[in-house]
Structure formats: C-alpha cells, structure tokens
Scaffold this active site. Structure first.
Site, PDB file in Angstrom:
ATOM      1  N   ARG A   1     -18.315-156.139  70.633  1.00 11.05           N
ATOM      2  CA  ARG A   1     -17.211-155.855  69.536  1.00 11.05           C
ATOM      3  C   ARG A   1     -15.816-156.144  70.650  1.00 11.05           C
ATOM      4  NH1 ARG A   1     -15.748-151.550  66.127  1.00 11.05           N
ATOM      5  NH2 ARG A   1     -17.858-150.933  65.042  1.00 11.05           N
TER       6      ARG A   1
ATOM      7  N   ASP B   1     -40.761-150.728  68.583  1.00 12.10           N
ATOM      8  CA  ASP B   1     -40.291-151.141  67.178  1.00 12.10           C
ATOM      9  C   ASP B   1     -40.172-149.915  66.155  1.00 12.10           C
ATOM     10  OD1 ASP B   1     -40.691-153.668  68.079  1.00 12.10           O
ATOM     11  OD2 ASP B   1     -42.571-154.026  67.342  1.00 12.10           O
TER      12      ASP B   1
ATOM     13  N   LYS C   1      -9.117-156.637  59.750  1.00 11.52           N
ATOM     14  CA  LYS C   1     -10.168-156.406  60.682  1.00 11.52           C
ATOM     15  C   LYS C   1     -10.113-157.239  61.593  1.00 11.52           C
ATOM     16  CE  LYS C   1     -13.974-153.578  58.584  1.00 11.52           C
ATOM     17  NZ  LYS C   1     -15.228-153.459  58.547  1.00 11.52           N
TER      18      LYS C   1
ATOM     19  N   ARG D   1     -13.485-163.177  65.994  1.00 10.52           N
ATOM     20  CA  ARG D   1     -14.930-163.790  65.735  1.00 10.52           C
ATOM     21  C   ARG D   1     -15.698-162.796  64.676  1.00 10.52           C
ATOM     22  NH1 ARG D   1     -15.843-166.036  71.543  1.00 10.52           N
ATOM     23  NH2 ARG D   1     -15.045-168.077  71.357  1.00 10.52           N
TER      24      ARG D   1
HETATM   25  O1  F6P Z   1     -43.937-155.108  69.656  1.00 10.82           O
HETATM   26  C1  F6P Z   1     -42.636-155.033  70.457  1.00 10.82           C
HETATM   27  C2  F6P Z   1     -42.151-156.427  70.561  1.00 10.82           C
HETATM   28  O2  F6P Z   1     -41.092-156.443  71.466  1.00 10.82           O
HETATM   29  C3  F6P Z   1     -41.401-156.691  69.215  1.00 10.82           C
HETATM   30  O3  F6P Z   1     -40.281-156.461  68.874  1.00 10.82           O
HETATM   31  C4  F6P Z   1     -41.341-158.444  69.363  1.00 10.82           C
HETATM   32  O4  F6P Z   1     -41.531-159.138  67.969  1.00 10.82           O
HETATM   33  C5  F6P Z   1     -42.810-158.699  70.221  1.00 10.82           C
HETATM   34  O5  F6P Z   1     -43.019-157.215  70.758  1.00 10.82           O
HETATM   35  C6  F6P Z   1     -42.596-159.714  71.374  1.00 10.82           C
HETATM   36  O6  F6P Z   1     -43.710-159.750  71.577  1.00 10.82           O
HETATM   37  P1  F6P Z   1     -44.062-160.606  73.143  1.00 10.82           P
HETATM   38  O7  F6P Z   1     -43.749-159.776  74.131  1.00 10.82           O
HETATM   39  O8  F6P Z   1     -45.820-161.000  72.840  1.00 10.82           O
HETATM   40  O9  F6P Z   1     -43.250-161.654  73.195  1.00 10.82           O
END
Ligand code: F6P
Length: 320
Positions: free
Chosen positions: A154, A127, A213, A162
């Site tokens: 793309r 994240d 585009k 689209r």
């Molecule tokens: O924190 C990592 C992450 O992949 C986030 O991006 C996501 O919101 C969450 O974990 C998903 O968690 P889980 O594996 O519990 O569904």
C-alpha cells in the site's frame, strides 16, 4: 491402544510442529509409545519410522515448517501402496495414526482407516479449504503474512499512484484472499468461488481515481480463472494506471505460527490422542464455533466449504 504414530503430509503449514508436539507429549502422558514418521506417506512406505520422546519435540512449538518434514506422495495414490503402508504400520505394531495435513492427506488417512488402522485427521494447511472445520492450522499465520505484505505494498502503491495485484495461495479456495482482503482494505478480491468481470474492476479503479484514491489493491486467489499478468495487462491498458503484480507464493507457508495457530494445533493434537486412547473410530478433528470437534473421517471429508458471501460483499462496500 499402546502404540501410535504421527506424520505431516502435503504442503507444510505454520503450526504443524505445535500439533506434533501435542500428539507426542499427550501420547506419552497416557503411557503410549509414540512414533514419528518422516516425510509423510512417502516415509511411511519406506519405513522411516522412529520412536519419539518428549525431548524430540522440544523447542519446535514456535517454529514454522515441520520437524517430521513433509511430502506429496504419488505412490500413496495407488491401492497397492496404501496396502503396503498399512502393513508397514502393523509391522511396527502401530494401531493408531495421526495424520496432520490438508484434504489430500486426510483422504490418504481415510484409505488407511479402511485397512484397519485407526486414523485421526488434524487439519494442517494454509488453504482453509476443509468443509468440516471453521479454520485449518496455518491459515491464520498465512493471512497475517499476507496482511503484512498488503500494508507494505500500500505504501509504495500510494507513493507511485499504482494499481497492485497481489496473488495469494489457497488452491481452489478463496479464503486467504477474502480474509486478507477484508483486513487489508483491498479494492477488490478475485476468488475461485465468485464469477468476476475484469471490466468491473477497471471501472472501480477509475472511480477510485476520480474520488482521489492514490492506489488500488487487488487480491487475487491463485485458483481464480485469469492469470495475474493477464489482469495487469488489461487493467493497465483500460485504466491508464501503472499496474504491477506481486506473487507472494511460498512466503505464505513459512514463519512462526500465530497464537491462533499454535493453540488450534495443540488442542487438535491433544484431541486426536484422546480419541486414539478411547479406541475411537477414525475421525477428523477441527474447530466449529470455537469448540474442538471430531466428526467421522469419511463424512467430514464429504462436507463442502461455504463461501462467506457477507465478507465478500463488505469488501466491495468498504472500498467504494
Ligand atoms: O496446499 C497448500 C499450498 O501451498 C497451496 O496453497 C498451493 O496451491 C500448493 O500448496 C503448492 O504446492 P507445492 O508446495 O506442491 O508447490
């Protein structure tokens, strides 16, 4: 310090294995006994603690996932279970712990540190949502996975004229969307950090159509307010363009870590062991301005992440 342990917790991220390997091998190199705790804090509570040797971490540097496996522990949110975790470590004679994980996992580590365990936090999450470090382990691999998807999408979006909304992970942080959007030439990124107006996106799509585009790519962070399906409905109706949704989901968490993630993980793991060997107070290890750094664990977790306004602005400028 003679006995240390390592665990991975929360959502796995590519590079966690490289960090485990560095902790184990650097610990052994300093004549420490190194233990691996399976299944994150859940495994700690259940005593799933095993000695590691240098061969336990052979052939994992290049693998995604985590050799020690991971979990989200509901029990560890309660004080009585944290007490139990600290006791469990003492039973094994373990004085220092390396926690590899995201915000919630490092907070779990902080709770253990308040109970006398020296804890070093290593930032493992795709994240990139920790304020004290420029990058987290797994982010680079995840954005490269997203970038590969954008490049492929793309092609087909252009072929069919689209609009495609690609939803990416990141919880409350827009960095995966922001970084992949800039590198992938997206028309628009929708992130939790910035308010957005759906009509503005519709106008931008139509403007692009008038300029010739062939496609529009919108990268939407999962933490942003409107759902991807609602966005697709609105944009389809208001632009007249066929609009599709692609949710990349857990694809972003897997795969062989990039050079950046392997080396960040390795350097952070090595630093965590160095700090434990010095009997340092609990710290959060990370990278700032290309230097490996360590901050007081509690202070580090209070730092908020600054959103990169310049990148956000550039995405708009470059896609006009
Ligand atoms: O924190 C990592 C992450 O992949 C986030 O991006 C996501 O919101 C969450 O974990 C998903 O968690 P889980 O594996 O519990 O569904």
């Amino acid at each position: 310090m003679k006995k240390i342990a390592v665990l991975t917790s929360g959502g796995d991220s590519p590079g966690m294995n490289a960090a485990i390997r560095a902790v184990v091998r650097c610990g052994l190199d300093r004549d420490m006994e190194v233990f691996g705790i399976k299944n994150g804090f859940e495994g700690l509570l259940d005593g799933e603690i095993e000695p590691m040797n240098r061969y336990s971490v052979g052939d994992i540097l290049q693998r995604g996932g985590t050799k020690l496996r991971s979990a989200r522990s509901a029990r560890f949110m309660e004080d009585k279970w944290v007490d139990h975790g600290a006791e469990m470590l003492r039973t094994f004679g373990i004085e220092g712990l390396v926690v590899i994980g995201g915000n919630g996992s490092l907070k779990g580590g902080l709770e253990l540190s308040k109970r006398g365990i020296k804890v070093m936090g290593v930032p493992g999450t795709i994240d990139n949502d920790l304020g004290y470090t420029d990058y987290t382990i797994g982010f680079d691999t995840a954005v490269n996975t997203v970038l590969d998807a954008i490049t492929k999408i793309r092609d087909t979006s252009s072929a069919h004229n689209r609009t495609t909304i690609i939803e990416v992970m990141g919880r409350d942080c827009g960095d995966i969307a922001l970084f992949s959007g800039l590198a992938g030439g997206a028309e628009y990124v929708v992130v939790p950090e910035k308010p957005f107006n759906i009509n503005e996106i519709a106008v931008k799509i139509l403007d692009g159509v008038n300029k010739g585009k062939l496609h529009s790519i919108i990268i939407k962070a999962e933490g942003s307010p409107m759902s991807a399906d609602e966005m697709a409905k609105y944009l389809g109706e208001h632009t007249g363009k066929d609009t599709r949704v692609v949710v990349l989901s857990y694809l972003q968490r897997g795969g062989s870590p990039t050079l950046m993630d392997r080396n960040l993980a390795t350097l952070c793991g090595a630093k965590a062991v160095e700090l434990l060997a010095e009997d340092s107070e609990s710290k959060a290890v990370g990278i700032v301005d290309n230097q490996i750094v360590a901050f007081d664990l509690e202070d580090a977790l209070k730092q908020t992440r600054e959103f990169n306004e310049e990148m956000y602005h550039l995405i708009d400028v470059l896609s006009k």
